[in-house]
Motif scaffolding. Structure first.
Motif, PDB file in Angstrom:
ATOM      1  N   GLN A   1      44.714  25.679 -12.470  1.00  0.00           N
ATOM      2  CA  GLN A   1      44.081  25.530 -11.160  1.00  0.00           C
ATOM      3  C   GLN A   1      44.699  26.498 -10.151  1.00  0.00           C
ATOM      4  O   GLN A   1      43.986  27.148  -9.379  1.00  0.00           O
ATOM      5  CB  GLN A   1      44.221  24.098 -10.670  1.00  0.00           C
ATOM      6  CG  GLN A   1      43.499  23.839  -9.372  1.00  0.00           C
ATOM      7  CD  GLN A   1      43.603  22.376  -8.961  1.00  0.00           C
ATOM      8  OE1 GLN A   1      44.398  21.622  -9.515  1.00  0.00           O
ATOM      9  NE2 GLN A   1      42.806  21.984  -7.998  1.00  0.00           N
ATOM     10  N   THR A   2      46.022  26.633 -10.166  1.00  0.00           N
ATOM     11  CA  THR A   2      46.699  27.561  -9.266  1.00  0.00           C
ATOM     12  C   THR A   2      46.266  28.994  -9.552  1.00  0.00           C
ATOM     13  O   THR A   2      46.009  29.774  -8.633  1.00  0.00           O
ATOM     14  CB  THR A   2      48.225  27.439  -9.424  1.00  0.00           C
ATOM     15  OG1 THR A   2      48.593  26.090  -9.171  1.00  0.00           O
ATOM     16  CG2 THR A   2      48.959  28.356  -8.478  1.00  0.00           C
TER      17      THR A   2
ATOM     18  N   GLY B   1      35.556  30.844  -8.010  1.00  0.00           N
ATOM     19  CA  GLY B   1      34.885  29.751  -7.343  1.00  0.00           C
ATOM     20  C   GLY B   1      34.558  30.048  -5.900  1.00  0.00           C
ATOM     21  O   GLY B   1      33.752  29.372  -5.291  1.00  0.00           O
ATOM     22  N   SER B   2      35.186  31.050  -5.327  1.00  0.00           N
ATOM     23  CA  SER B   2      34.845  31.395  -3.948  1.00  0.00           C
ATOM     24  C   SER B   2      33.589  32.254  -3.971  1.00  0.00           C
ATOM     25  O   SER B   2      33.248  32.855  -4.969  1.00  0.00           O
ATOM     26  CB  SER B   2      35.992  32.145  -3.279  1.00  0.00           C
ATOM     27  OG  SER B   2      36.191  33.386  -3.922  1.00  0.00           O
TER      28      SER B   2
ATOM     29  N   GLN C   1      43.432  30.009 -10.922  1.00  0.00           N
ATOM     30  CA  GLN C   1      42.051  30.210 -10.489  1.00  0.00           C
ATOM     31  C   GLN C   1      41.972  30.408  -8.982  1.00  0.00           C
ATOM     32  O   GLN C   1      41.230  31.264  -8.497  1.00  0.00           O
ATOM     33  CB  GLN C   1      41.180  29.022 -10.890  1.00  0.00           C
ATOM     34  CG  GLN C   1      40.798  29.020 -12.342  1.00  0.00           C
ATOM     35  CD  GLN C   1      39.903  27.844 -12.682  1.00  0.00           C
ATOM     36  OE1 GLN C   1      39.842  26.862 -11.954  1.00  0.00           O
ATOM     37  NE2 GLN C   1      39.208  27.947 -13.801  1.00  0.00           N
ATOM     38  N   GLN C   2      42.737  29.638  -8.244  1.00  0.00           N
ATOM     39  CA  GLN C   2      42.712  29.763  -6.786  1.00  0.00           C
ATOM     40  C   GLN C   2      43.293  31.098  -6.344  1.00  0.00           C
ATOM     41  O   GLN C   2      42.798  31.720  -5.405  1.00  0.00           O
ATOM     42  CB  GLN C   2      43.479  28.613  -6.142  1.00  0.00           C
ATOM     43  CG  GLN C   2      42.777  27.289  -6.268  1.00  0.00           C
ATOM     44  CD  GLN C   2      43.628  26.122  -5.808  1.00  0.00           C
ATOM     45  OE1 GLN C   2      44.810  26.265  -5.556  1.00  0.00           O
ATOM     46  NE2 GLN C   2      43.015  24.950  -5.713  1.00  0.00           N
ATOM     47  N   SER C   3      44.334  31.570  -7.019  1.00  0.00           N
ATOM     48  CA  SER C   3      44.943  32.837  -6.621  1.00  0.00           C
ATOM     49  C   SER C   3      44.042  34.018  -6.961  1.00  0.00           C
ATOM     50  O   SER C   3      44.081  35.043  -6.300  1.00  0.00           O
ATOM     51  CB  SER C   3      46.316  33.011  -7.272  1.00  0.00           C
ATOM     52  OG  SER C   3      46.180  33.206  -8.663  1.00  0.00           O
ATOM     53  N   ARG C   4      43.242  33.867  -7.973  1.00  0.00           N
ATOM     54  CA  ARG C   4      42.305  34.941  -8.342  1.00  0.00           C
ATOM     55  C   ARG C   4      41.011  34.874  -7.540  1.00  0.00           C
ATOM     56  O   ARG C   4      40.203  35.789  -7.590  1.00  0.00           O
ATOM     57  CB  ARG C   4      41.965  34.867  -9.825  1.00  0.00           C
ATOM     58  CG  ARG C   4      43.100  35.264 -10.722  1.00  0.00           C
ATOM     59  CD  ARG C   4      42.636  35.283 -12.132  1.00  0.00           C
ATOM     60  NE  ARG C   4      43.682  35.766 -13.021  1.00  0.00           N
ATOM     61  CZ  ARG C   4      43.582  35.785 -14.321  1.00  0.00           C
ATOM     62  NH1 ARG C   4      42.477  35.346 -14.899  1.00  0.00           N
ATOM     63  NH2 ARG C   4      44.556  36.229 -15.065  1.00  0.00           N
ATOM     64  N   GLY C   5      40.791  33.793  -6.865  1.00  0.00           N
ATOM     65  CA  GLY C   5      39.589  33.660  -6.055  1.00  0.00           C
ATOM     66  C   GLY C   5      38.384  33.179  -6.832  1.00  0.00           C
ATOM     67  O   GLY C   5      37.261  33.326  -6.385  1.00  0.00           O
TER      68      GLY C   5
END
Length: 100
Positions: free
Chosen positions: A59-60, A68-69, A62-66
């Motif tokens: 999850q971390t 889902g945005s 995915q968020q750092s790679r962006g």
């Protein structure tokens, strides 16, 4: 040795120059039943804590790679360029262009 192997060796010794016509596949085919039978004896090798660590890491990441945005390219007008071709301004500024 299997009976088939013994018979094959006997035929080879009787006529070593003859080619074997009944060459069978030496590797047995693995089927779903074989897999299911082996899974009866399989045990879990990853703990619940390890799975939670991996999920938090994923999850971390995915968020750092962006992921889902909603990524969008910047508008050329918003970036200060009023022309449709983003390279037009740069091409006009280069007077030493050999190919123009």
């Amino acid at each position: 040795m299997l009976l088939q192997d013994i018979e094959r060796e006997k035929r080879r010794s009787e006529n070593p120059e003859a080619m074997e016509e009944d060459v069978e596949d030496e590797v047995a085919e693995i089927k779903a039943a074989h897999f299911e039978e082996s899974m009866k004896y399989a045990r879990r090798s990853v703990s619940d804590a390890d799975i939670r660590k991996y999920q938090a890491f994923a999850q971390t990441l995915q968020q750092s790679r962006g992921f889902g945005s909603e990524f969008r390219f910047a508008d050329t007008a918003a970036a200060g360029t009023t022309t449709a071709d983003p390279f037009a301004a740069a091409a006009g500024a280069d007077d030493d262009d050999l190919y123009s």
